[in-house]
Design an enzyme around this catalytic site. Structure first.
Site, PDB file in Angstrom:
ATOM      1  N   HIS A  51      40.175  40.080  37.933  1.00 46.22           N
ATOM      2  CA  HIS A  51      40.998  40.852  39.143  1.00 46.22           C
ATOM      3  C   HIS A  51      41.127  41.950  38.039  1.00 46.22           C
ATOM      4  O   HIS A  51      41.380  42.072  36.798  1.00 46.22           O
ATOM      5  CB  HIS A  51      42.050  40.215  39.368  1.00 46.22           C
ATOM      6  N   ASP A  54      43.919  41.377  35.818  1.00 44.87           N
ATOM      7  CA  ASP A  54      43.615  40.249  34.589  1.00 44.87           C
ATOM      8  C   ASP A  54      42.945  41.382  33.625  1.00 44.87           C
ATOM      9  O   ASP A  54      43.193  40.805  32.315  1.00 44.87           O
ATOM     10  CB  ASP A  54      42.449  39.511  35.227  1.00 44.87           C
TER      11      ASP A  54
HETATM   12  C1  XUL Z   1      40.832  33.498  47.086  1.00 42.60           C
HETATM   13  C2  XUL Z   1      39.714  33.514  46.294  1.00 42.60           C
HETATM   14  C3  XUL Z   1      39.785  34.540  45.164  1.00 42.60           C
HETATM   15  C4  XUL Z   1      38.725  35.395  45.087  1.00 42.60           C
HETATM   16  C5  XUL Z   1      38.782  36.732  43.959  1.00 42.60           C
HETATM   17  O1  XUL Z   1      40.729  32.266  47.985  1.00 42.60           O
HETATM   18  O2  XUL Z   1      38.738  32.863  46.175  1.00 42.60           O
HETATM   19  O3  XUL Z   1      40.264  34.027  43.752  1.00 42.60           O
HETATM   20  O4  XUL Z   1      37.661  34.492  44.572  1.00 42.60           O
HETATM   21  O5  XUL Z   1      39.847  37.524  44.319  1.00 42.60           O
END
Ligand code: XUL
Ligand code: MN
Length: 346
Positions: A51, A54
Site C-alpha cells: 500500500h 506501507d
Molecule cells: C481487501 C484486500 C486488500 C487489497 C489491497 O479485501 O484484498 O488487501 O488486496 O489493497
C-alpha cells in the site's frame, strides 16, 4: 512441449498481521517492516506488494519531496535484498477524508484528496520500479441506496482513472473487485464490472484486473471462471490467491484451506492460460489465524505457496486427454470421480 511456467511469488507486509478483529485486540506484537522483508526471500518469495503507506508511512503528513525521498530509500533497501516491488495500492479507506468513499465521496474536497493521494501512489510506484497500481475500491459504494447515484459514481471513478492515466503515461491500473465489506454494495463487484469500466476510460489498454479468490466467492462466483474470463481479455495482471468459507466476512484463509478442488481448478486455469508468462506474480493475500502463535507466524504464507506448487503438479499430471474424451461422451459422472481420485492421490 510448451515450456513450463516458473511462477513468481509475492505477499504484502499486511499479510504478516497481528490478529486484531472487530471484537478483540491484536494477539501478536507488531513486527518491523525490515523483519518482514528479511523473511521474504528465505521463504521462496520474489516480490513484495505495497500500500502507499506501507512504502511511505504517515504519507498524509509528508510533502511530495519527502514522499519521493522515502520511496527512494525504500527502493535502495529492496534492491539490497534483491526483492522487487510488485505493485503499489493507494489506501483510500483509512483517512477521515475517505469516510464516505474516495473517488465517489459526496464531498468534493474528499474526492480531490483521493485523487491527489492516488497520484502520489503512482509517483511511489515509479520510484520502486513498478508500473502496476492496484485499486481496491474499498469504500466506493453505498450503505444505503439513496445516498449516491450509481451512474454519477461510475462517472467519478472514470474521472479518477483518467487523471491517474494522464499523470504517468506508463502506469497500468489493475482494479481488484470485491462485492461488499466494508460497503453493503460496492460499485465494482466483479471482474466483468472492472473490465466494463475500463472501456469508459481514456486509455482502456492500461486498465486491467486483479482477481482475489475470496472476493469472487463473496460475489457468489467461481474464482477459476473469473480467472479465465479476465485472461480471455489479457487483463489478468495480478492475482490474490486465498480461500473463503461461504458468504461471511472476508476471511483471507490460506490457499486451498476450504476448498481444495476449487483451488485445483484455479491453478489449472492459470496453467492452461499461461499466467505469469507476461511477468505477472502469484500473490497470496492470506492472513494468519487469530490463534496463531508467534513461532508459527509465517506458516500461512509458506503453506499457501506449497499448496499452490503441489496443485501445479496436480494440474500438470491431470489426464487432459481422458478429461476431453469423457466430456465429449458427456460422462460427467466419470469426469467428476476422475478429478476427485486425482486430488486424493494413490
Ligand atoms: C481487501 C484486500 C486488500 C487489497 C489491497 O479485501 O484484498 O488487501 O488486496 O489493497
Ligand atoms: Mn486482496
Amino acid at each position: 512441449m510448451a515450456k513450463k511456467q516458473r511462477y513468481k511469488f509475492c505477499f504484502g507486509p499486511w499479510n504478516i498481521s497481528e490478529g486484531a478483529d472487530p471484537y478483540g485486540p491484536p494477539t501478536r506484537p507488531p513486527q518491523t517492516f525490515d523483519w518482514k522483508l528479511s523473511k521474504l526471500k528465505k521463504l521462496g518469495f520474489d516480490a513484495m506488494m505495497f500500500h502507499d503507506d506501507d512504502a511511505v508511512p504517515d504519507i498524509d503528513g509528508k510533502s511530495e519531496k519527502q514522499i519521493r525521498n522515502e520511496a527512494k530509500e525504500l527502493r535502495r533497501t529492496l534492491d539490497g535484498e534483491g526483492v522487487a516491488a510488485e505493485m503499489v495500492a493507494p489506501r483510500l479507506w483509512f483517512s477521515p477524508m475517505t469516510i464516505d468513499g474516495g473517488y465517489t465521496s459526496n464531498d468534493a474536497k474528499c474526492r480531490r484528496y483521493a485523487i491527489e493521494r492516488s497520484l502520489r501512489c503512482i509517483d511511489i510506484a515509479k520510484i520502486l520500479g513498478t508500473d502496476l497500481i492496484v485499486l481496491w475500491l474499498a469504500r466506493e459504494g453505498t450503505y444505503l441506496r439513496e445516498s449516491k447515484s450509481g451512474k454519477r459514481s461510475i462517472e467519478l471513478i472514470v474521472e479518477a482513472l483518467d487523471k491517474m492515466l494522464a499523470h504517468d503515461k506508463r502506469v497500468r491500473i489493475a482494479i481488484e473487485p470485491k462485492p461488499n465489506e466494508p460497503m453493503d454494495h460496492a460499485y465494482i463487484p466483479t471482474i466483468g464490472h472492472a473490465l466494463a469500466v475500463a472501456q469508459l476510460a481514456s486509455d482502456p489498454k492500461r486498465i486491467g484486473a486483479l482477481i482475489e479468490t475470496a472476493h469472487c466467492i463473496l460475489a457468489g462466483l467461481d474464482p477459476a471462471d473469473e480467472i479465465e474470463f479476465a485472461m480471455s481479455f489479457n487483463k489478468l495482471w495480478s492475482l490474490h490467491l486465498n480461500d473463503q468459507n461461504g458468504l461471511k466476512f472476508d476471511q483471507d484463509k490460506p490457499f486451498g484451506s476450504t476448498n481444495l478442488r476449487s483451488a485445483f481448478n484455479q491453478v489449472r486455469a492459470l496453467e492452461r492460460n499461461r499466467y505469469g508468462s507476461g511477468g505477472e506474480h502469484v500473490c497470496f493475500d492470506v492472513h494468519p489465524f487469530r490463534t496463531t502463535k508467534i513461532e508459527h507466524w509465517l506458516d500461512h504464507l509458506v503453506n499457501s505457496r506449497r499448496t499452490f506448487l503441489r496443485l501445479v503438479e496436480k494440474a500438470r499430471s491431470f489426464d487432459e486427454a481422458t478429461a476431453r474424451k469423457l466430456s465429449a461422451e458427456r460422462n460427467y459422472q466419470a469426469l467428476d470421480q476422475m478429478a476427485i481420485e486425482h486430488l486424493l492421490g494413490s
